[in-house]
Write a protein that holds these residues in place. Structure first.
Motif, PDB file in Angstrom:
ATOM      1  N   LEU A  79      33.565  55.355   4.809  1.00 25.46           N
ATOM      2  CA  LEU A  79      34.020  56.539   3.926  1.00 25.46           C
ATOM      3  C   LEU A  79      33.874  56.422   2.530  1.00 25.46           C
ATOM      4  O   LEU A  79      32.941  57.268   1.863  1.00 25.46           O
ATOM      5  N   SER A  80      34.037  55.496   1.897  1.00 25.19           N
ATOM      6  CA  SER A  80      33.975  55.347   0.301  1.00 25.19           C
ATOM      7  C   SER A  80      32.510  55.138   0.061  1.00 25.19           C
ATOM      8  O   SER A  80      32.149  55.892  -0.900  1.00 25.19           O
ATOM      9  N   ALA A  81      31.564  54.560   0.893  1.00 25.76           N
ATOM     10  CA  ALA A  81      30.181  54.538   0.678  1.00 25.76           C
ATOM     11  C   ALA A  81      29.542  55.979   0.678  1.00 25.76           C
ATOM     12  O   ALA A  81      28.695  56.387   0.091  1.00 25.76           O
ATOM     13  N   TYR A  82      30.052  56.670   1.748  1.00 23.15           N
ATOM     14  CA  TYR A  82      29.758  58.199   1.957  1.00 23.15           C
ATOM     15  C   TYR A  82      30.094  58.958   0.985  1.00 23.15           C
ATOM     16  O   TYR A  82      29.158  59.689   0.328  1.00 23.15           O
ATOM     17  N   LEU A  83      31.214  58.828   0.427  1.00 23.07           N
ATOM     18  CA  LEU A  83      31.644  59.900  -0.682  1.00 23.07           C
ATOM     19  C   LEU A  83      30.669  59.376  -1.804  1.00 23.07           C
ATOM     20  O   LEU A  83      30.275  60.193  -2.851  1.00 23.07           O
ATOM     21  N   ALA A  84      30.768  58.032  -2.188  1.00 24.31           N
ATOM     22  CA  ALA A  84      29.946  57.659  -3.397  1.00 24.31           C
ATOM     23  C   ALA A  84      28.276  58.322  -3.282  1.00 24.31           C
ATOM     24  O   ALA A  84      27.690  58.852  -4.206  1.00 24.31           O
ATOM     25  N   ALA A  85      27.830  58.272  -2.055  1.00 23.27           N
ATOM     26  CA  ALA A  85      26.404  58.386  -1.939  1.00 23.27           C
ATOM     27  C   ALA A  85      26.486  60.086  -2.032  1.00 23.27           C
ATOM     28  O   ALA A  85      25.509  60.503  -2.711  1.00 23.27           O
ATOM     29  N   LYS A  86      27.330  60.744  -1.603  1.00 22.33           N
ATOM     30  CA  LYS A  86      27.338  62.227  -1.907  1.00 22.33           C
ATOM     31  C   LYS A  86      27.377  62.648  -3.513  1.00 22.33           C
ATOM     32  O   LYS A  86      26.634  63.592  -3.863  1.00 22.33           O
ATOM     33  N   LEU A  87      28.429  61.897  -3.933  1.00 19.77           N
ATOM     34  CA  LEU A  87      28.555  62.395  -5.548  1.00 19.77           C
ATOM     35  C   LEU A  87      27.280  62.016  -6.015  1.00 19.77           C
ATOM     36  O   LEU A  87      26.866  62.555  -7.086  1.00 19.77           O
ATOM     37  N   GLN A  88      26.721  60.820  -6.262  1.00 17.20           N
ATOM     38  CA  GLN A  88      25.424  60.378  -6.646  1.00 17.20           C
ATOM     39  C   GLN A  88      24.182  61.383  -6.460  1.00 17.20           C
ATOM     40  O   GLN A  88      23.606  61.742  -7.416  1.00 17.20           O
ATOM     41  N   ALA A  89      24.328  61.788  -5.266  1.00 14.80           N
ATOM     42  CA  ALA A  89      23.216  62.619  -4.904  1.00 14.80           C
ATOM     43  C   ALA A  89      23.395  64.126  -5.576  1.00 14.80           C
ATOM     44  O   ALA A  89      22.269  64.827  -6.078  1.00 14.80           O
ATOM     45  N   GLN A  90      24.364  64.599  -6.164  1.00 17.94           N
ATOM     46  CA  GLN A  90      24.698  65.769  -6.799  1.00 17.94           C
ATOM     47  C   GLN A  90      24.656  65.558  -8.284  1.00 17.94           C
ATOM     48  O   GLN A  90      24.225  66.312  -8.941  1.00 17.94           O
ATOM     49  N   LEU A  91      25.404  64.303  -8.473  1.00 14.98           N
ATOM     50  CA  LEU A  91      25.550  64.183 -10.062  1.00 14.98           C
ATOM     51  C   LEU A  91      24.431  63.365 -10.828  1.00 14.98           C
ATOM     52  O   LEU A  91      24.174  63.472 -12.141  1.00 14.98           O
ATOM     53  N   LEU A  92      23.669  62.485 -10.109  1.00 19.13           N
ATOM     54  CA  LEU A  92      22.786  61.494 -10.694  1.00 19.13           C
ATOM     55  C   LEU A  92      21.327  61.651 -10.344  1.00 19.13           C
ATOM     56  O   LEU A  92      20.814  61.243 -10.838  1.00 19.13           O
ATOM     57  N   ALA A  93      21.125  62.503  -9.149  1.00 15.03           N
ATOM     58  CA  ALA A  93      19.521  62.686  -8.678  1.00 15.03           C
ATOM     59  C   ALA A  93      19.150  63.460  -9.720  1.00 15.03           C
ATOM     60  O   ALA A  93      19.517  64.791  -9.976  1.00 15.03           O
ATOM     61  N   PRO A  94      17.798  63.074 -10.540  1.00 16.38           N
ATOM     62  CA  PRO A  94      17.126  64.240 -11.472  1.00 16.38           C
ATOM     63  C   PRO A  94      16.868  65.483 -10.935  1.00 16.38           C
ATOM     64  O   PRO A  94      16.802  66.430 -11.684  1.00 16.38           O
ATOM     65  N   GLY A  95      16.676  65.655  -9.524  1.00 14.50           N
ATOM     66  CA  GLY A  95      16.175  66.928  -8.899  1.00 14.50           C
ATOM     67  C   GLY A  95      17.446  67.747  -8.566  1.00 14.50           C
ATOM     68  O   GLY A  95      17.183  68.739  -7.985  1.00 14.50           O
ATOM     69  N   SER A  96      18.663  67.300  -8.668  1.00 10.99           N
ATOM     70  CA  SER A  96      19.892  68.064  -8.527  1.00 10.99           C
ATOM     71  C   SER A  96      20.271  69.123  -9.548  1.00 10.99           C
ATOM     72  O   SER A  96      20.174  68.940 -10.700  1.00 10.99           O
ATOM     73  N   HIS A  97      20.563  70.361  -8.823  1.00 11.50           N
ATOM     74  CA  HIS A  97      20.739  71.310  -9.944  1.00 11.50           C
ATOM     75  C   HIS A  97      22.232  71.075 -10.635  1.00 11.50           C
ATOM     76  O   HIS A  97      22.256  71.718 -11.899  1.00 11.50           O
ATOM     77  N   PHE A  98      22.821  69.982 -10.378  1.00  8.87           N
ATOM     78  CA  PHE A  98      24.249  69.774 -10.581  1.00  8.87           C
ATOM     79  C   PHE A  98      24.238  68.354 -11.351  1.00  8.87           C
ATOM     80  O   PHE A  98      25.426  68.047 -11.568  1.00  8.87           O
ATOM     81  N   SER A  99      23.137  67.841 -11.782  1.00 14.92           N
ATOM     82  CA  SER A  99      23.111  66.561 -12.190  1.00 14.92           C
ATOM     83  C   SER A  99      23.613  66.482 -13.523  1.00 14.92           C
ATOM     84  O   SER A  99      23.722  67.585 -14.199  1.00 14.92           O
ATOM     85  N   VAL A 100      24.264  65.228 -13.987  1.00 18.02           N
ATOM     86  CA  VAL A 100      24.695  65.293 -15.143  1.00 18.02           C
ATOM     87  C   VAL A 100      23.447  65.662 -16.187  1.00 18.02           C
ATOM     88  O   VAL A 100      23.708  66.252 -17.529  1.00 18.02           O
ATOM     89  N   TYR A 101      22.256  65.619 -16.109  1.00 17.30           N
ATOM     90  CA  TYR A 101      21.019  65.437 -16.967  1.00 17.30           C
ATOM     91  C   TYR A 101      20.974  67.098 -17.168  1.00 17.30           C
ATOM     92  O   TYR A 101      20.737  67.755 -18.087  1.00 17.30           O
ATOM     93  N   ALA A 102      21.029  67.942 -15.768  1.00 21.92           N
ATOM     94  CA  ALA A 102      20.813  69.253 -15.858  1.00 21.92           C
ATOM     95  C   ALA A 102      21.777  69.877 -16.538  1.00 21.92           C
ATOM     96  O   ALA A 102      21.902  70.852 -17.472  1.00 21.92           O
ATOM     97  N   LEU A 103      23.163  69.690 -16.432  1.00 25.19           N
ATOM     98  CA  LEU A 103      24.213  70.106 -17.066  1.00 25.19           C
ATOM     99  C   LEU A 103      24.265  69.938 -18.814  1.00 25.19           C
ATOM    100  O   LEU A 103      24.456  70.632 -19.311  1.00 25.19           O
ATOM    101  N   ALA A 104      23.857  68.688 -18.881  1.00 24.16           N
ATOM    102  CA  ALA A 104      23.563  68.294 -20.258  1.00 24.16           C
ATOM    103  C   ALA A 104      22.655  69.143 -20.802  1.00 24.16           C
ATOM    104  O   ALA A 104      22.849  69.755 -22.129  1.00 24.16           O
ATOM    105  N   ALA A 105      21.579  69.513 -20.580  1.00 27.61           N
ATOM    106  CA  ALA A 105      20.443  70.099 -20.758  1.00 27.61           C
ATOM    107  C   ALA A 105      20.760  71.571 -21.020  1.00 27.61           C
ATOM    108  O   ALA A 105      20.605  72.554 -22.023  1.00 27.61           O
ATOM    109  N   GLY A 106      21.403  72.321 -19.969  1.00 35.23           N
ATOM    110  CA  GLY A 106      22.188  73.739 -20.114  1.00 35.23           C
ATOM    111  C   GLY A 106      23.096  73.747 -21.290  1.00 35.23           C
ATOM    112  O   GLY A 106      22.923  74.631 -21.685  1.00 35.23           O
ATOM    113  N   PHE A 107      23.879  73.067 -21.385  1.00 34.26           N
ATOM    114  CA  PHE A 107      25.075  72.873 -22.439  1.00 34.26           C
ATOM    115  C   PHE A 107      24.247  72.750 -23.815  1.00 34.26           C
ATOM    116  O   PHE A 107      24.516  73.517 -24.418  1.00 34.26           O
ATOM    117  N   LEU A 108      23.195  71.848 -23.719  1.00 37.10           N
ATOM    118  CA  LEU A 108      22.590  71.765 -25.119  1.00 37.10           C
ATOM    119  C   LEU A 108      21.888  73.127 -25.551  1.00 37.10           C
ATOM    120  O   LEU A 108      21.808  73.942 -26.705  1.00 37.10           O
TER     121      LEU A 108
END
Length: 342
Positions: A3-32
């Motif tokens: 379960l912990s690996a599953y949750l971590a993989a899901k969060l990584q796919a949303q927050l760290l994948a460069p192609g995710s609309h909700f990645s920290v990179y996209a959020l930072a670019a939108g904020f800027l």
């Protein structure tokens, strides 16, 4: 996978994948982008820039502690970790549709030889076709949900947000996601299957970590500002082609003049073509968000998640059909002004 690996993989796919609309990179670019636009706008109007007023647009206590924001965050976790188990079995994929289309066309007209066009040109064409097909599928799905009472019941959850933050994009009922996924898969699959058959090959889109590069460009500019209270409008021809944050904020307005407008995702093009476009004004009209059909508690998980199932059943009941037709839902009235002048 535990379960912990599953949750971590899901969060990584949303927050760290460069192609995710909700990645920290996209959020930072939108904020800027949003912060820079507000600073420029304030400098233009008042001759100076104050950091505190700008920070309040993103981080005010009123915004961060509102029950609407907390409900959006809860829905983030529901949709990231749970929704796939509820609807995944019933979702088409565009790959399935592409294969079916290519097989049908080959059976009807025979195989085609590969195009002599350079690879970059074929991939560029596929990139554009997929992008436009995704946009049309998004617009069509959205249009149907604002026009058909039973579908509005699945979509209304999203519109109950009374404050807009980037988390609001996750405030989506699983039934809403189910229909959306299938309509977009059909739209993209039909267009891509026909294009690949015409090209006589299987060129891929230009992409960023698996995301169409044109969609990714939207993720890194306007996507996370659409669900925000940063009034960043596009007008004139750009406003007829692109869906600015202000366009989408009008879509969430409870003002009847804004109902059923601005249904696109990245593009305003299909709204312009089909008469559902309202161009935003240069200055914010101080919109109020939410729905006029007040639920028992628009921010409780039971209302957001469970009530739509019952509402769909009631909307489908024959005895209610005539009443539903006579009394349409909140967002089914036509805009009073379809397109304002530039």
């Amino acid at each position: 996978m535990d379960l912990s690996a599953y949750l971590a993989a899901k969060l990584q796919a949303q927050l760290l994948a460069p192609g995710s609309h909700f990645s920290v990179y996209a959020l930072a670019a939108g904020f800027l982008l949003g912060f820079s636009y507000l600073a420029w706008s304030r400098k233009r109007r008042r001759g100076h820039v104050g950091l505190k007023p700008l920070a309040r647009a993103f981080l005010s206590r009123r915004l961060l502690t509102h029950r609407s924001t907390r409900a959006d965050i809860l829905y983030f976790f529901v949709n990231v970790f749970v929704t796939v188990f509820l609807i995944g079995w019933a979702c088409l994929t565009s790959v399935e549709v592409v294969d079916a289309v290519q097989d049908a066309l080959t059976g009807a007209f025979g195989a085609r030889t590969a195009t002599a066009a350079p690879e970059w040109a074929a991939r560029g064409l596929v990139t554009l076709v997929v992008f436009l097909a995704m946009e049309f599928g998004y617009w069509l799905d959205h249009y149907l949900k604002h026009r058909i009472p039973v579908l509005w019941e699945t979509h209304k959850t999203h519109h109950t947000a009374e404050r807009l933050t980037p988390f609001t994009v996750w405030r989506v009922h699983p039934l809403d996601s189910l229909l959306f996924s299938n309509i977009v898969a059909l739209s993209v699959g039909l267009a891509l299957g026909a294009t690949r058959y015409a090209l006589g090959g299987t060129p891929e889109s230009f992409s960023v970590a698996g995301t169409n590069i044109l969609v990714a460009a939207f993720f890194y500019t306007f996507a996370n500002l659409q669900h925000s209270e940063v009034w960043l409008p596009l007008r004139g021809l750009p406003g007829r082609l692109l869906m600015s944050p202000a366009h989408h904020q009008l879509h969430h307005s409870i003002n009847p003049a804004h109902y059923n407008s601005n249904l696109g995702n990245c593009l305003a093009l299909f709204d312009w073509l089909f008469g559902t476009l309202i161009l935003p004004e240069r200055e914010s009209p101080r919109l109020t968000f939410g729905v006029l059909e007040k639920e028992a508690d628009p921010h409780a998980l039971t209302e957001l998640f469970l009530a739509p199932f019952g509402n769909v059943v009631r909307a489908l009941a024959p005895a209610r059909g005539a009443r539903q037709a006579a009394t349409p839902p909140m967002n089914s009235a036509a805009p009073s002004s379809v397109e304002t002048s530039a």
